[in-house]
Every structure is written in C-alpha cells, then in structure tokens.
Scaffold this motif. Structure first.
Motif, PDB file in Angstrom:
ATOM      1  N   ARG A 232       7.621   3.431   7.406  1.00 23.21           N
ATOM      2  CA  ARG A 232       6.434   3.128   6.592  1.00 23.21           C
ATOM      3  C   ARG A 232       6.764   3.191   5.108  1.00 23.21           C
ATOM      4  NH1 ARG A 232       1.935   6.068   4.656  1.00 23.21           N
ATOM      5  NH2 ARG A 232      -0.002   4.861   4.709  1.00 23.21           N
ATOM      6  N   GLU A 233       7.507   4.220   4.697  1.00 24.40           N
ATOM      7  CA  GLU A 233       7.887   4.351   3.298  1.00 24.40           C
ATOM      8  C   GLU A 233       8.840   3.245   2.881  1.00 24.40           C
ATOM      9  OE1 GLU A 233       6.746   6.339   0.905  1.00 24.40           O
ATOM     10  OE2 GLU A 233       5.265   6.920   2.426  1.00 24.40           O
ATOM     11  N   THR A 234       9.755   2.860   3.775  1.00 27.41           N
ATOM     12  CA  THR A 234      10.672   1.774   3.459  1.00 27.41           C
ATOM     13  C   THR A 234       9.909   0.465   3.269  1.00 27.41           C
ATOM     14  OG1 THR A 234      12.569   2.759   4.578  1.00 27.41           O
ATOM     15  CG2 THR A 234      12.583   0.373   4.357  1.00 27.41           C
ATOM     16  N   ASN A 235       8.906   0.227   4.100  1.00 21.54           N
ATOM     17  CA  ASN A 235       8.080  -0.967   3.933  1.00 21.54           C
ATOM     18  C   ASN A 235       7.416  -0.983   2.559  1.00 21.54           C
ATOM     19  OD1 ASN A 235       8.701  -1.831   6.503  1.00 21.54           O
ATOM     20  ND2 ASN A 235       6.833  -1.042   7.430  1.00 21.54           N
ATOM     21  N   HIS A 236       6.859   0.152   2.157  1.00 19.09           N
ATOM     22  CA  HIS A 236       6.215   0.244   0.842  1.00 19.09           C
ATOM     23  C   HIS A 236       7.237   0.021  -0.272  1.00 19.09           C
ATOM     24  CE1 HIS A 236       2.276   1.221   2.227  1.00 19.09           C
ATOM     25  NE2 HIS A 236       2.600   2.397   2.733  1.00 19.09           N
ATOM     26  N   LYS A 237       8.428   0.607  -0.100  1.00 19.05           N
ATOM     27  CA  LYS A 237       9.477   0.467  -1.111  1.00 19.05           C
ATOM     28  C   LYS A 237       9.921  -0.990  -1.236  1.00 19.05           C
ATOM     29  CE  LYS A 237      13.379   2.309  -0.004  1.00 19.05           C
ATOM     30  NZ  LYS A 237      14.382   3.359   0.309  1.00 19.05           N
ATOM     31  N   PHE A 238      10.069  -1.651  -0.100  1.00 17.16           N
ATOM     32  CA  PHE A 238      10.468  -3.059  -0.116  1.00 17.16           C
ATOM     33  C   PHE A 238       9.430  -3.904  -0.842  1.00 17.16           C
ATOM     34  CE2 PHE A 238      10.223  -7.327   1.596  1.00 17.16           C
ATOM     35  CZ  PHE A 238      11.536  -7.768   1.496  1.00 17.16           C
ATOM     36  N   ILE A 239       8.156  -3.664  -0.542  1.00 13.19           N
ATOM     37  CA  ILE A 239       7.085  -4.447  -1.170  1.00 13.19           C
ATOM     38  C   ILE A 239       7.067  -4.201  -2.678  1.00 13.19           C
ATOM     39  CG2 ILE A 239       4.574  -4.717  -1.324  1.00 13.19           C
ATOM     40  CD1 ILE A 239       4.508  -4.015   1.700  1.00 13.19           C
ATOM     41  N   ARG A 240       7.264  -2.946  -3.089  1.00 12.38           N
ATOM     42  CA  ARG A 240       7.256  -2.642  -4.518  1.00 12.38           C
ATOM     43  C   ARG A 240       8.399  -3.361  -5.240  1.00 12.38           C
ATOM     44  NH1 ARG A 240       7.834   3.227  -7.556  1.00 12.38           N
ATOM     45  NH2 ARG A 240       7.312   2.456  -9.637  1.00 12.38           N
ATOM     46  N   ARG A 241       9.592  -3.318  -4.645  1.00 13.90           N
ATOM     47  CA  ARG A 241      10.731  -4.008  -5.261  1.00 13.90           C
ATOM     48  C   ARG A 241      10.508  -5.519  -5.289  1.00 13.90           C
ATOM     49  NH1 ARG A 241      15.730  -0.838  -2.179  1.00 13.90           N
ATOM     50  NH2 ARG A 241      15.521   1.154  -3.290  1.00 13.90           N
ATOM     51  N   PHE A 242       9.984  -6.046  -4.169  1.00  9.76           N
ATOM     52  CA  PHE A 242       9.767  -7.485  -4.100  1.00  9.76           C
ATOM     53  C   PHE A 242       8.713  -7.934  -5.109  1.00  9.76           C
ATOM     54  CE2 PHE A 242       8.079 -11.449  -2.403  1.00  9.76           C
ATOM     55  CZ  PHE A 242       9.245 -12.137  -2.130  1.00  9.76           C
ATOM     56  N   SER A 243       7.695  -7.104  -5.312  1.00 12.51           N
ATOM     57  CA  SER A 243       6.656  -7.465  -6.286  1.00 12.51           C
ATOM     58  C   SER A 243       7.223  -7.519  -7.693  1.00 12.51           C
ATOM     59  CB  SER A 243       5.497  -6.476  -6.217  1.00 12.51           C
ATOM     60  OG  SER A 243       5.884  -5.195  -6.688  1.00 12.51           O
ATOM     61  N   MET A 244       8.207  -6.659  -7.982  1.00 10.89           N
ATOM     62  CA  MET A 244       8.857  -6.681  -9.301  1.00 10.89           C
ATOM     63  C   MET A 244       9.730  -7.924  -9.456  1.00 10.89           C
ATOM     64  SD  MET A 244       9.839  -2.635  -9.719  1.00 10.89           S
ATOM     65  CE  MET A 244      10.406  -2.812 -11.419  1.00 10.89           C
ATOM     66  N   VAL A 245      10.382  -8.318  -8.351  1.00  9.12           N
ATOM     67  CA  VAL A 245      11.167  -9.556  -8.379  1.00  9.12           C
ATOM     68  C   VAL A 245      10.241 -10.742  -8.635  1.00  9.12           C
ATOM     69  CG1 VAL A 245      12.527 -11.151  -6.961  1.00  9.12           C
ATOM     70  CG2 VAL A 245      13.009  -8.697  -6.897  1.00  9.12           C
ATOM     71  N   GLU A 246       9.124 -10.768  -7.925  1.00  3.50           N
ATOM     72  CA  GLU A 246       8.165 -11.860  -8.052  1.00  3.50           C
ATOM     73  C   GLU A 246       7.604 -11.936  -9.465  1.00  3.50           C
ATOM     74  OE1 GLU A 246       5.069 -13.602  -4.787  1.00  3.50           O
ATOM     75  OE2 GLU A 246       4.856 -11.500  -5.357  1.00  3.50           O
ATOM     76  N   ALA A 247       7.328 -10.753 -10.045  1.00  2.44           N
ATOM     77  CA  ALA A 247       6.767 -10.714 -11.401  1.00  2.44           C
ATOM     78  C   ALA A 247       7.769 -11.195 -12.444  1.00  2.44           C
ATOM     79  CB  ALA A 247       6.307  -9.292 -11.725  1.00  2.44           C
TER      80      ALA A 247
END
Length: 277
Positions: A232-247
């Motif tokens: 669950r934490e890895t999923n959240h971490k992945f989304i956070r990193r991906f959102s920074m890439v997207e931004a």
C-alpha cells in the motif's frame, strides 16, 4: 462529562441511528421507495461493502476526522442496508446483528466481563483465539485447520489471506527451521518462475508467480513486516513520484522517450528523499 450530558449524547446517538434505519426502510419501501435501492440484493451490494471498507482505511490514514466520519457513515449504510434486506424476508434484523456482536464481545472478553485475569496483550490474544476455537467446535465445517484456511482464502483479500495462512500453519509446526530456508525457497520459486516464462503456458506462469508471492509473504512474516501495508505504501510512493514526473512535463507523456522519463523519475526520487519521505 456530567450524567445529563452523557445521557443526552446517548439519546442523540440512538436518535441518529433510528433516523438512518427509517431512511433506509423508506428507500426500500415498495410504496414510494427508490427504484435503485429496491433492485439491490445482498450479492449486488457486496462490491460496495469492500469499496467502502477500503475508503475507511484510506481516510484513517489521512488522519482527517471529518473524512473518517464520512467514510464510516458510508460503511454503516451498507450494514443497515444488508440488515434491512434480510429483515424483509424475516431472516434477521439490525437488532439481531447488534445483539450478536455484543454477546460475542462479552464472551470473548472474560477478563473484562468475568473473573479471568490477564497480565498482557499477548494473553488477551491467546484467550481470544482459544475462545474462537471453542466456538468453531459447534460448526461442523470449521473443525479442521484446512477448513479454517479455506474460509480465510474465500473471505480475505489474497495478500492478507496469504499472511493468515502462513501464520496459522506455522503455529502448528508447518514451518522452516530458519530464515535461510525461506530464502532458499524464494530463490527456488524464482528460478521456477523464470523457467515457466520461457517454456510454460500462461496458466503455469501465473501459478509460479503466485508461489513467489506466497514465499514473499512468508519472508515478511519472518521479518515481522506487514506485506499489505508495505505494498500500500509503495503504491502511494509510486503515485507521488509519478505525479511529480507528470507535473514536470510540458508536453504529453507519450511524446517523451523512456530515457527522458527516467531522468524525471530519478529527479522526483531525489526530491522526495531530500524531503525525508
């Protein structure tokens, strides 16, 4: 809190619950009820129970009291709906549900409601499991450990069920001698998975992947790590990193090469690491 304030709070709680019960009954009424609610069955509502339960867990993780209360309300609605549908065919009522869990809590807490003495949380847990086992003796399909394991497999999400199966079987001695044995099993299963990827069909590949995941759950148990929370934490971490890439992108993601996206990904990882998250 004064006695009058306590009594008022109890009355407010009971009144709010009764209002919810009345609203749900109205929604299910053939006379002016909601067509959608009237069309529901216990089976059709099952996905909503799971969805709402996970949303409660997510709200608790945020620590936002308003969000937690809101999501608990959605979950409570599912309980009331199930009870309302059952009561319409005289199977059971919400009162039966509440009375049943109350009786169970009293029975499983003899150190609170009887004269049993305990000295630690571990003793409480041991007593709880012993009482559950005694209760299971009254159910023919629950007498064997394999029957219990089958029930866990049916009722729990796969990752949580795998940990439950691992713990229960280890408790009766079905266990490796040491952690090295678990690691050996992991490498064995990994090799079998790689072999299946090259030479076996999709069904066998899936089976071998399942074996790897099950051994990983056992590794987590040996190291006292919760695999469900870890993923669950890895999923959240992945989304956070991906959102920074997207931004960081000034054109559609599909227009970037993988090398360019890797640079942005590594930059996001570095920023999060600097922030201590």
């Amino acid at each position: 809190m004064s006695e009058s304030s306590h009594n008022q709070r109890e009355n407010d709680t009971l009144n709010a619950l009764q209002e919810l019960i009345d609203v749900v009954a109205k929604l299910r009424s053939p006379d002016g009820g909601c067509p959608w609610d009237l069309a529901q069955t216990p089976q059709s509502l099952t996905p909503y129970i799971l969805e709402e339960a996970y949303e409660v867990v997510d709200a608790i993780a945020t620590g936002d009291p308003k969000a937690i209360a809101d999501e608990l309300g959605d979950l409570l609605l599912q309980v009331v709906l199930q009870a309302q549908i059952a009561s319409e065919s005289q199977q059971f009522s919400l009162a039966d549900v509440a009375a049943g869990i109350t009786e169970k809590l009293i029975r499983r807490h003899p150190h609170v409601f009887a004269d049993v003495k305990v000295d630690s949380v571990e003793e409480v847990h041991e007593n709880w499991e012993a009482i559950k086992d005694k209760e299971a003796e009254n159910h023919q399909d629950s007498q064997s450990l394999s029957a219990k394991l089958n029930r866990y497999s049916r009722q729990l999400p796969p990752l949580i069920a795998a940990m439950k199966l691992s713990k229960k079987t280890a408790a009766v001695g079905f266990e490796w001698d040491n952690i090295e044995g678990v690691w050996d099993k992991f490498h064995e299963e990994l090799a079998e998975f790689e072999e299946a990827l090259h030479h076996e069909d999709k069904a066998q590949q899936q089976a071998e992947l399942g074996d790897i995941l099950f051994v990983l759950v056992n590794l987590a148990r040996w190291y006292d790590i919760d695999p469900h929370e870890a993923l669950r934490e890895t999923n959240h971490k992945f989304i956070r990193r991906f959102s920074m890439v997207e931004a960081a992108c000034d054109r559609p993601l599909a227009d970037y090469t993988l090398a360019e996206l890797d640079v942005l990904w590594d930059r996001a990882k570095a920023i999060i690491k600097e922030q201590g998250n």
